[in-house]
Design an enzyme around this catalytic site. Sequence first.
Site, PDB file in Angstrom:
ATOM      1  N   GLY A  83       0.817  -1.210   0.000  1.00 47.35           N
ATOM      2  CA  GLY A  83       0.000   0.000   0.000  1.00 47.35           C
ATOM      3  C   GLY A  83       0.853   1.263   0.000  1.00 47.35           C
ATOM      4  O   GLY A  83       1.952   1.283   0.547  1.00 47.35           O
ATOM      5  N   ARG A 147       1.357  -5.801  -5.011  1.00 45.99           N
ATOM      6  CA  ARG A 147       1.368  -6.702  -3.857  1.00 45.99           C
ATOM      7  C   ARG A 147       1.791  -8.128  -4.207  1.00 45.99           C
ATOM      8  O   ARG A 147       1.473  -9.065  -3.477  1.00 45.99           O
ATOM      9  CB  ARG A 147      -0.025  -6.741  -3.214  1.00 45.99           C
ATOM     10  CG  ARG A 147      -0.420  -5.474  -2.472  1.00 45.99           C
ATOM     11  CD  ARG A 147      -1.588  -5.728  -1.545  1.00 45.99           C
ATOM     12  NE  ARG A 147      -2.071  -4.512  -0.915  1.00 45.99           N
ATOM     13  CZ  ARG A 147      -1.542  -3.978   0.182  1.00 45.99           C
ATOM     14  NH1 ARG A 147      -0.515  -4.548   0.766  1.00 45.99           N
ATOM     15  NH2 ARG A 147      -2.053  -2.878   0.686  1.00 45.99           N
ATOM     16  N   ASP A 178       4.956  -7.730   5.263  1.00 40.25           N
ATOM     17  CA  ASP A 178       4.960  -8.813   4.274  1.00 40.25           C
ATOM     18  C   ASP A 178       6.050  -8.598   3.222  1.00 40.25           C
ATOM     19  O   ASP A 178       6.750  -9.542   2.842  1.00 40.25           O
ATOM     20  CB  ASP A 178       3.597  -8.903   3.574  1.00 40.25           C
ATOM     21  CG  ASP A 178       2.530  -9.484   4.499  1.00 40.25           C
ATOM     22  OD1 ASP A 178       2.872 -10.325   5.352  1.00 40.25           O
ATOM     23  OD2 ASP A 178       1.361  -9.087   4.379  1.00 40.25           O
ATOM     24  N   LYS A 204       8.077   0.648   5.596  1.00 40.61           N
ATOM     25  CA  LYS A 204       6.967   1.489   5.134  1.00 40.61           C
ATOM     26  C   LYS A 204       5.643   0.917   5.581  1.00 40.61           C
ATOM     27  O   LYS A 204       5.465  -0.295   5.541  1.00 40.61           O
ATOM     28  CB  LYS A 204       6.996   1.511   3.601  1.00 40.61           C
ATOM     29  CG  LYS A 204       5.789   2.086   2.950  1.00 40.61           C
ATOM     30  CD  LYS A 204       5.111   1.148   1.933  1.00 40.61           C
ATOM     31  CE  LYS A 204       4.381  -0.004   2.566  1.00 40.61           C
ATOM     32  NZ  LYS A 204       3.509  -0.754   1.655  1.00 40.61           N
ATOM     33  N   THR A 205       4.730   1.661   6.040  1.00 41.87           N
ATOM     34  CA  THR A 205       3.307   1.372   6.100  1.00 41.87           C
ATOM     35  C   THR A 205       2.610   2.406   6.971  1.00 41.87           C
ATOM     36  O   THR A 205       3.082   2.725   8.070  1.00 41.87           O
ATOM     37  CB  THR A 205       2.942  -0.047   6.612  1.00 41.87           C
ATOM     38  OG1 THR A 205       1.515  -0.136   6.690  1.00 41.87           O
ATOM     39  CG2 THR A 205       3.526  -0.399   7.974  1.00 41.87           C
ATOM     40  N   ASP A 207       0.088   1.826   8.465  1.00 44.37           N
ATOM     41  CA  ASP A 207      -0.536   1.089   9.574  1.00 44.37           C
ATOM     42  C   ASP A 207       0.249   1.201  10.881  1.00 44.37           C
ATOM     43  O   ASP A 207      -0.305   0.952  11.957  1.00 44.37           O
ATOM     44  CB  ASP A 207      -0.678  -0.397   9.218  1.00 44.37           C
ATOM     45  CG  ASP A 207      -1.594  -0.619   8.030  1.00 44.37           C
ATOM     46  OD1 ASP A 207      -2.162   0.365   7.526  1.00 44.37           O
ATOM     47  OD2 ASP A 207      -1.742  -1.773   7.607  1.00 44.37           O
TER      48      ASP A 207
HETATM   49  P1  FBP Z   1       0.629  -1.958   3.594  1.00 43.66           P
HETATM   50  O1  FBP Z   1       0.618  -2.842   4.800  1.00 43.66           O
HETATM   51  O2  FBP Z   1       1.048  -2.645   2.369  1.00 43.66           O
HETATM   52  O3  FBP Z   1       1.412  -0.712   3.855  1.00 43.66           O
HETATM   53  O4  FBP Z   1      -0.863  -1.482   3.304  1.00 43.66           O
HETATM   54  C1  FBP Z   1      -1.588  -0.807   4.254  1.00 43.66           C
HETATM   55  C2  FBP Z   1      -3.023  -0.595   3.875  1.00 43.66           C
HETATM   56  O5  FBP Z   1      -3.235   0.775   3.626  1.00 43.66           O
HETATM   57  C3  FBP Z   1      -3.951  -1.108   4.960  1.00 43.66           C
HETATM   58  O6  FBP Z   1      -4.172  -0.141   5.936  1.00 43.66           O
HETATM   59  C4  FBP Z   1      -5.174  -1.507   4.188  1.00 43.66           C
HETATM   60  O7  FBP Z   1      -5.884  -2.537   4.807  1.00 43.66           O
HETATM   61  C5  FBP Z   1      -4.604  -1.983   2.892  1.00 43.66           C
HETATM   62  O8  FBP Z   1      -3.399  -1.292   2.700  1.00 43.66           O
HETATM   63  C6  FBP Z   1      -5.517  -1.750   1.727  1.00 43.66           C
HETATM   64  O9  FBP Z   1      -4.824  -2.065   0.572  1.00 43.66           O
HETATM   65  P2  FBP Z   1      -5.494  -2.323  -0.828  1.00 43.66           P
HETATM   66  O10 FBP Z   1      -6.065  -1.021  -1.269  1.00 43.66           O
HETATM   67  O11 FBP Z   1      -4.386  -2.802  -1.682  1.00 43.66           O
HETATM   68  O12 FBP Z   1      -6.548  -3.348  -0.598  1.00 43.66           O
END
Ligand code: FBP
Length: 553
Positions: A83, A147, A178, A204-205, A207
């Site tokens: 993300g 992803r 991941d 990075k994230t 979250d």
């Molecule tokens: P990452 O863990 O890859 O940084 O993604 C975070 C995030 O924004 C989460 O908060 C959310 O659940 C997810 O990505 C949504 O991703 P997508 O739009 O690819 O479904």
Amino acid sequence: MKFNPITKSSLQLARAGYKPKLPATLTGNILVQEGAATQSVAHQKEINEMFPNTYGLPVLTIESGSKPLESSPIKVGVILSGGQAPGGHNVIAGLFDGLKAMNSNSKLYGFLGGPSGLVDGKYIELTAQLIEEYRNTGGFDIIGSGRTKLDEQSQFDKGLENCRKLGINAIVIIGGDDSNTNACVLAEYYKSINAGVQIIGCPKTIDGDLKNEMIEASFGFDTACKVYSELIGNIERDALSAKKYWHFIKLMGRSASHIALECVLLTRPNYGIISEEVHEKRLTMDQIVEDIARVIKTRSDNNENFGVCLIPEGLIEFVPEIKKLISEINDLLAEKTAAFNILETDDEKFQFVNSHISADSTKAFNSLPKDIQTQLLMDRDPHGNVMVSRIETEKLLIEMVEEKLKEWKAEGKFKGNFTALANFFGYEGRCAAPSNFDANYTYSLGYVAAVIIGSGKTGYMASVRNLTAPAEKWIACGVPIIMMMNLEKRHGKLKPVIQKALVKLDGKPFKEFAKNRAEWSIKTSYVFPGPIQYFGPSEVCDATTKTLQLEKS
Ligand code: FBP
């Protein structure tokens, strides 16, 4: 790919000139010091056996030295993975500047569309001119993200072939838990075959759940929380003005509730749910609903038929009966993928699930509205995670609270009005222009990644610590990714993965909330943080998250 000039806003133009700050140790001569051998956070024996070539590496500390760090010309590939998070472009800018500082003939390539770009050999050269256009901007659009999970040897071999064609000696993977797990697996494999390609990760994230003793925060969390808190503050002010709505706001953050907790601390809503507390206290959906309804009733008894309730995105996975249900569905979908995929209607799918899960889970499944049942059966992401951002928990809670208040009204216990509106804040924050903190932090992380590459290491994550101090005093390190690994069940099997950092209920941020929440629920105590400020007094522009400030206090 040619940069497509887009008309820029005045802020974008002014922001392009911002010079991110680096830790002082990165601005002069550099010395990379090695510490003692390390081990994984859990399952040491199993992880050691799985990663014989990269287990036990020392932590690297980057200090001021007596000579400049120089390297022969290096070719590096960079991947943005998962993300979007504010500051990704600055990691690339810092990496580029760090590589050029060590040798002006070094080159940086960007693999397109995430990890699949490495496997499929899709890339661009990241030139000084291109990078200039993206400094201090939000988004991952310079090379795109994806992803794709890298876990098969054929993918690693194809990636290596593509690196060899370009003469790439190192890959930087900018990602969450991941993606950095991917980085760790790739580093081990390339080391085991002496491929001569180093792998470095970057935390990075938005979250905020990729953190530990050595990684104080993942980048993007600061900016995303500031954006959400601005919006929550605006909604609070609207609720306070109109006095007729309850706003149920779901906040992104997949599993952990760090974002919800940070936003609660910044805006002081009337109700905040922290999934980790739900799990710890083994709260059922009914108990959660009853508690929210109790606050609504008390406020209503005081003539305040309005309020704001924050809900973490991953809540549903932490409610014990639903957690069990999801885990059984995950195993079922992993084991019987083909049989499930041929089913056409929702009813056929529900019947299939009900006939394969335990009695308790059947009860939990059937207690949910149809659209939530459907959302629970949607595809998992490539890492086996339920896509919680698509599950409308905020609407589910509104429905259940409404029911509870109707019952209480019939019993004469509730005399007020309850009109609720649902919101979901997630994508609004992921590509915001990075705050000063994130702009400095990400640029520093990229620069550190370059230094680790220059020192010839592999299997490390770039780390910058002491983050509540001014940037000049930050500490730059390289942390073996294996230190963060443990075994977890994915797609029905135990796999080595980076341990997610959940909210600690004995940590200072949660305790601060727990101490104040009774007052915030009844007395309207809203705080309106306003928009991120990029220019102005340091206390307004440079402060990082409450979470970090409390954790480090
Ligand atoms: P990452 O863990 O890859 O940084 O993604 C975070 C995030 O924004 C989460 O908060 C959310 O659940 C997810 O990505 C949504 O991703 P997508 O739009 O690819 O479904």
